[in-house]
Design a protein around this motif. Sequence first.
Motif, mmCIF file in Angstrom:
data_model
loop_
_atom_site.group_PDB
_atom_site.id
_atom_site.type_symbol
_atom_site.label_atom_id
_atom_site.label_comp_id
_atom_site.label_asym_id
_atom_site.label_seq_id
_atom_site.Cartn_x
_atom_site.Cartn_y
_atom_site.Cartn_z
ATOM 1 N N ILE A 1 0.835 -1.218 0.000
ATOM 2 C CA ILE A 1 0.000 0.000 0.000
ATOM 3 C C ILE A 1 0.863 1.257 0.000
ATOM 4 O O ILE A 1 0.394 2.344 -0.337
ATOM 5 C CB ILE A 1 -0.962 0.021 1.207
ATOM 6 C CG1 ILE A 1 -0.175 -0.015 2.524
ATOM 7 C CG2 ILE A 1 -1.948 -1.126 1.134
ATOM 8 C CD1 ILE A 1 -1.047 0.157 3.754
ATOM 9 N N THR A 2 2.151 1.132 0.376
ATOM 10 C CA THR A 2 3.036 2.302 0.389
ATOM 11 C C THR A 2 3.651 2.565 -0.974
ATOM 12 O O THR A 2 4.181 3.644 -1.209
ATOM 13 C CB THR A 2 4.173 2.116 1.413
ATOM 14 O OG1 THR A 2 5.021 1.039 0.995
ATOM 15 C CG2 THR A 2 3.601 1.799 2.792
ATOM 16 N N GLN A 3 3.595 1.585 -1.878
ATOM 17 C CA GLN A 3 4.182 1.738 -3.203
ATOM 18 C C GLN A 3 3.336 0.956 -4.199
ATOM 19 O O GLN A 3 3.581 -0.237 -4.431
ATOM 20 C CB GLN A 3 5.637 1.243 -3.221
ATOM 21 C CG GLN A 3 6.371 1.572 -4.515
ATOM 22 C CD GLN A 3 7.855 1.262 -4.416
ATOM 23 O OE1 GLN A 3 8.459 1.415 -3.361
ATOM 24 N NE2 GLN A 3 8.456 0.822 -5.503
ATOM 25 N N PRO A 4 2.333 1.590 -4.797
ATOM 26 C CA PRO A 4 1.437 0.902 -5.728
ATOM 27 C C PRO A 4 2.201 0.208 -6.848
ATOM 28 O O PRO A 4 3.163 0.740 -7.403
ATOM 29 C CB PRO A 4 0.567 2.036 -6.272
ATOM 30 C CG PRO A 4 0.609 3.091 -5.216
ATOM 31 C CD PRO A 4 1.978 3.003 -4.614
ATOM 32 N N GLY A 5 1.767 -1.010 -7.165
ATOM 33 C CA GLY A 5 2.408 -1.789 -8.217
ATOM 34 C C GLY A 5 3.431 -2.768 -7.697
ATOM 35 O O GLY A 5 3.820 -3.694 -8.410
ATOM 36 N N ARG A 6 3.897 -2.587 -6.451
ATOM 37 C CA ARG A 6 4.868 -3.507 -5.881
ATOM 38 C C ARG A 6 4.154 -4.556 -5.048
ATOM 39 O O ARG A 6 3.148 -4.285 -4.403
ATOM 40 C CB ARG A 6 5.888 -2.755 -5.019
ATOM 41 C CG ARG A 6 7.035 -3.639 -4.549
ATOM 42 C CD ARG A 6 8.170 -2.848 -3.921
ATOM 43 N NE ARG A 6 7.817 -2.326 -2.600
ATOM 44 C CZ ARG A 6 8.705 -1.768 -1.767
ATOM 45 N NH1 ARG A 6 9.961 -1.642 -2.141
ATOM 46 N NH2 ARG A 6 8.309 -1.300 -0.603
ATOM 47 N N LYS A 7 4.674 -5.776 -5.064
ATOM 48 C CA LYS A 7 4.097 -6.882 -4.310
ATOM 49 C C LYS A 7 4.989 -7.240 -3.119
ATOM 50 O O LYS A 7 6.211 -7.001 -3.137
ATOM 51 C CB LYS A 7 3.943 -8.106 -5.210
ATOM 52 C CG LYS A 7 2.949 -7.936 -6.357
ATOM 53 C CD LYS A 7 1.512 -7.938 -5.873
ATOM 54 C CE LYS A 7 0.544 -7.948 -7.052
ATOM 55 N NZ LYS A 7 -0.862 -8.018 -6.609
ATOM 56 N N LEU A 8 4.365 -7.842 -2.103
ATOM 57 C CA LEU A 8 5.067 -8.277 -0.904
ATOM 58 C C LEU A 8 4.876 -9.772 -0.709
ATOM 59 O O LEU A 8 3.775 -10.304 -0.915
ATOM 60 C CB LEU A 8 4.551 -7.535 0.332
ATOM 61 C CG LEU A 8 4.628 -6.007 0.341
ATOM 62 C CD1 LEU A 8 3.983 -5.452 1.601
ATOM 63 C CD2 LEU A 8 6.074 -5.530 0.233
ATOM 64 N N LEU A 9 5.937 -10.466 -0.303
ATOM 65 C CA LEU A 9 5.871 -11.869 0.079
ATOM 66 C C LEU A 9 6.260 -11.965 1.542
ATOM 67 O O LEU A 9 7.392 -11.658 1.904
ATOM 68 C CB LEU A 9 6.815 -12.714 -0.781
ATOM 69 C CG LEU A 9 6.917 -14.202 -0.406
ATOM 70 C CD1 LEU A 9 5.567 -14.896 -0.622
ATOM 71 C CD2 LEU A 9 8.018 -14.905 -1.191
#
Length: 396
Positions: free
Chosen positions: A303-311
Amino acid sequence: MSKELREMLQKLEQMKAEVRALLGEDKVDEAEKRMEEVRALQKKIEVQRQLEEEERGGLGLGGGYSVGGGAATKEDAELEREYRQIFMKAIRRRPISSDERSIIVEYEKRAVMNEGGANPAIPDGDSSLIVPKDIQTRINEVMRAQNDLSQYVRVEEVTTLSGSRVLEKDEAMTPFAVIDEYGVIPETDNPKFVAVSYSLKKRGGILPITNELLTDSDQNIINYIVRWNGKKAVVTNNKLIIDLLLTMSPKDLADLKAVKKVFNVDLDPAISMSSIVLTNQDGYNWLDSQQDANGRFLLQDDITQPGRKLLFGRPVVVCSNRYLPSIAGTPNKAPIFIGNFEELIVLFKHRFFEFAVTKEGGDAFKRDTTDLRTIMRNDIKFWDTGAAVYGQLALS
């Protein structure tokens, strides 16, 4: 910068060259007398600078920034503009006057970018100049937009072509011993250090610019140079980093539980919390297709960097299959690197880009182009090899 100040700076460089020449002839007494004149001129230059600053309204912040990285002043902004004009003039192979040479000397001196002391006289039309700060910034922006992997590793600016850094060796420590009253304090285990040496390598290429393009606006020429150098720098940095990563010993990761174990067990807790996940398109596609028991995808949006995913709360960085291919087999395996890359790798670099231009040499004369030669110097080394794990993810 006034004409008077430029002339003083030019004269100062000439006097310093005379002092060096006298020293080379072992005329120490004459060199010392000449050095007194150098010191007097330096004081005069400083007074002239202060006078010009007063005339421009004092030492308050202006509409620019310092080429040396300090506080912004009007003088710095003016020097930046003047240097950029000379830079574009040199790209077009136009003669550079003595006044303009003094601006080059002053700019490079403030930017702390001179290599080896005195700056030689620059022939007319020669553009062996450092890249202006505003163009450097724009190239960096282009590099970031193209996912330059060097933004994830430690980057060290160095001033010498070779050297070393000292790193504390990662070893288990024993606790301090309990000491009774009046007891003798025992010796403790000592920290151990390892040296990380670097030797910068020169890398470069030639960009042909049509002479028709050079008749266009400065902005269009700059945009063209920025895009080309930005892309080449990204490809260069990424290959250096990927080639070094692939020298690590791989570990088979059969499923997502094995990936999770890397975070929980294989990495130190401090490293694990600051880790990122680097994989190729195949690895990313596999991770992005994994679901929990309720059918929810395990990769989450940042949510802090749109377009990036977290695992598992760690950012996922994707590299093209073209530069980081999967390993063929039954099944195929995707490379996946998990760790803190700032602690794993250090990229040593010297200066930024160096430009030189010709329209007579090489094939430039035959094809009616102006050839821009770009050179960068860097080296890459492991810093802390325990800061990341190289896994091979089974794509079954």
